[in-house]
Scaffold this motif. Structure first.
Motif, short mmCIF file in Angstrom:
data_model
loop_
_atom_site.label_atom_id
_atom_site.label_comp_id
_atom_site.label_asym_id
_atom_site.label_seq_id
_atom_site.Cartn_x
_atom_site.Cartn_y
_atom_site.Cartn_z
N UNK A 78 -32.18 -24.47 1.71
CA UNK A 78 -32.97 -25.71 1.86
C UNK A 78 -32.38 -26.62 2.91
N UNK A 79 -31.06 -26.76 2.91
CA UNK A 79 -30.41 -27.59 3.92
C UNK A 79 -30.62 -27.03 5.32
N UNK A 80 -30.37 -25.73 5.47
CA UNK A 80 -30.50 -25.10 6.78
C UNK A 80 -31.97 -25.01 7.20
N UNK A 81 -32.86 -24.79 6.24
CA UNK A 81 -34.28 -24.77 6.58
C UNK A 81 -34.77 -26.13 7.06
N UNK A 82 -34.28 -27.19 6.42
CA UNK A 82 -34.63 -28.55 6.86
C UNK A 82 -34.11 -28.79 8.27
N UNK A 83 -32.87 -28.35 8.54
CA UNK A 83 -32.31 -28.51 9.88
C UNK A 83 -33.12 -27.74 10.92
N UNK A 84 -33.56 -26.52 10.53
CA UNK A 84 -34.34 -25.71 11.47
C UNK A 84 -35.67 -26.37 11.79
N UNK A 93 -29.11 -21.92 14.78
CA UNK A 93 -28.49 -22.09 13.47
C UNK A 93 -28.10 -20.75 12.85
N UNK A 94 -28.89 -19.70 13.12
CA UNK A 94 -28.52 -18.35 12.66
C UNK A 94 -27.18 -17.95 13.28
N UNK A 95 -27.04 -18.17 14.58
CA UNK A 95 -25.79 -17.80 15.27
C UNK A 95 -24.61 -18.62 14.75
N UNK A 96 -24.83 -19.89 14.53
CA UNK A 96 -23.77 -20.75 14.02
C UNK A 96 -23.35 -20.30 12.63
N UNK A 130 -27.65 -18.73 4.49
CA UNK A 130 -28.54 -19.48 5.38
C UNK A 130 -29.21 -18.56 6.39
N UNK A 131 -28.58 -17.42 6.69
CA UNK A 131 -29.00 -16.64 7.84
C UNK A 131 -30.35 -15.96 7.67
#
Length: 404
Positions: A78-84, A93-96, A130-131
């Protein structure tokens, strides 16, 4: 996001349509990501509990440690999806996340004890979990109107899983000790990060009419039922992911045979993916999803009470094609339909968080706590009950609003 970097200096309009499509969709590199992601999963899922058991952890502690990796899926996607969705840069973000997954998991080579392992599980899984939902968005953006080809790309994840689970099983049986497992997983995480660097950015998603607000989508009864069914279905997989290898070893299977049975389940998934586009053209997502849940009930009962019968355990593994394969693909497509435009990343994140995250964590915890108290047969019977409940929840409304 900007234009796809692999188009080069040739003007898009100067290319024949077939060549333009082939150049725009980097099937090889998308498939390579799934291959390494699920190869790492194939090294982790079947053998990590054996490694933890060999290290001296109890069944309850093993369940707790693996539950941590599932619990981070409640928050991380949810956090990473919001950032995306906010930044419009899911691939970055996947690479990070891939880089920090590699670094964090490497700490398991140095830390010891329950607290040390728990810290590693918490940190590395926060990035690892997250990936995949982020990359699902990247893949679907590349495929655009050819989303039926998703299973052709995703099948390489299944191939990677089989390659890892069979080769590692044989190696542990003949050459390596279980203590070498963390180093093997580190190598696979390194390959995953490197291949993520090779994937080009996808085209911008073309939004249609202004989608409903996220809150309005989440208030719909069919969407609530869908997420609840997905959570219950993944809860049912808890004892499989945590203790299936231990279960088989306790019933006389070798490491090589255990790896082959894991591989059999994923091989069935590969065969399904090869023909899934025909099923999607013929049957509604609703029918595929409900049939997957019904067959899951059969699978867990076969594993619960047929472990001493090769035919029963063989059949149970073949049904992995339904309990995970077709159920997951149908779910991915349903999320893609429910969550359009700016909500797409958040929708994939919610699916991952509530199913693999919350459902996976609860499944890992209950199987760890009750493995000794109830016994494996009743733990897997409870898994069948969870899939049955998922079917009953989904039956009234899931997929009814969709025209296939």
């Amino acid at each position: 996001m900007g234009a796809d970097s692999i188009q080069g200096s040739v003007a898009p309009n100067d290319l024949p349509p077939a060549m333009l499509s082939a150049r725009k969709v980097p099937y090889g590199r998308l498939s390579g990501f799934y291959f390494f992601y699920f190869a790492a999963l194939g090294a982790f899922l079947p053998y990590w509990a054996l490694y933890l058991q060999d290290t001296g952890f109890s069944a309850a502690e093993i369940g707790q440690l693996i539950a941590i990796t599932a619990a981070t899926r409640v928050v991380a996607p949810n956090l990473w999806g919001w950032l995306a969705d906010r930044t419009g840069r899911p691939l970055y973000l996947v690479r990070l996340a891939g880089f920090f997954t590699l670094v964090a998991f490497s700490l398991v080579l140095r830390l010891q004890g329950f607290a040390g392992f728990a810290l590693v599980m918490l940190v590395f899984s926060f990035f690892w979990n997250a990936m995949l939902p982020l990359f699902e968005t990247v893949t679907l953006n590349h495929l655009r109107h050819d989303t039926y080809r998703y299973s052709w790309v995703r099948v390489w994840g299944s191939i990677g899983f089989i390659a890892a689970v069979v080769s590692i099983g044989k190696a542990l049986e003949r050459v390596l000790s279980i203590g070498c497992l963390p180093q093997l997983i580190v190598l696979l995480f390194g390959g995953l990060w490197l291949v993520s660097l090779a994937v080009p950015r996808g085209p911008k998603e073309i939004h249609g009419p202004e989608p409903s607000s996220l809150s309005n989508i989440l208030k719909r009864g069919d969407v609530i039922a869908f997420f609840l069914a997905c959570m219950l279905q993944q809860l049912a997989h808890g004892p499989y992911y945590v203790f299936f290898s231990v279960y088989l070893r306790d019933h006389g299977f070798s490491s090589g045979e255990t790896g082959q049975l894991w591989a059999l389940g994923v091989l069935a998934e590969i065969v399904l993916f090869a023909f899934l586009h025909r099923l999607l053209a013929r049957y509604s997502l609703r029918r595929i999803f409900l049939a997957s849940l019904a067959l899951s009930v059969v699978r867990w009962l076969l594993i619960a009470w047929g472990v001493d019968s090769l035919a029963a355990i063989f059949s149970g593994q073949l049904l992995h094609a339904a309990s995970f394969g077709s159920a997951h693909v149908a779910a991915i497509h349903l999320v893609h339909r429910h969550f359009r435009g700016p909500h797409h990343g958040k929708g994939q994140a919610l699916y991952s968080a509530l199913s693999f995250g919350l459902g996976g964590a609860l499944g890992s915890l209950y199987s760890g706590y009750f493995w000794t108290a109830w016994g494996p047969h009743w733990v897997y019977t409870a898994a069948a009950g969870s899939s049955l409940l998922a079917l009953l929840v989904a039956w009234p409304s899931v997929g009814k609003r969709d025209v296939d």
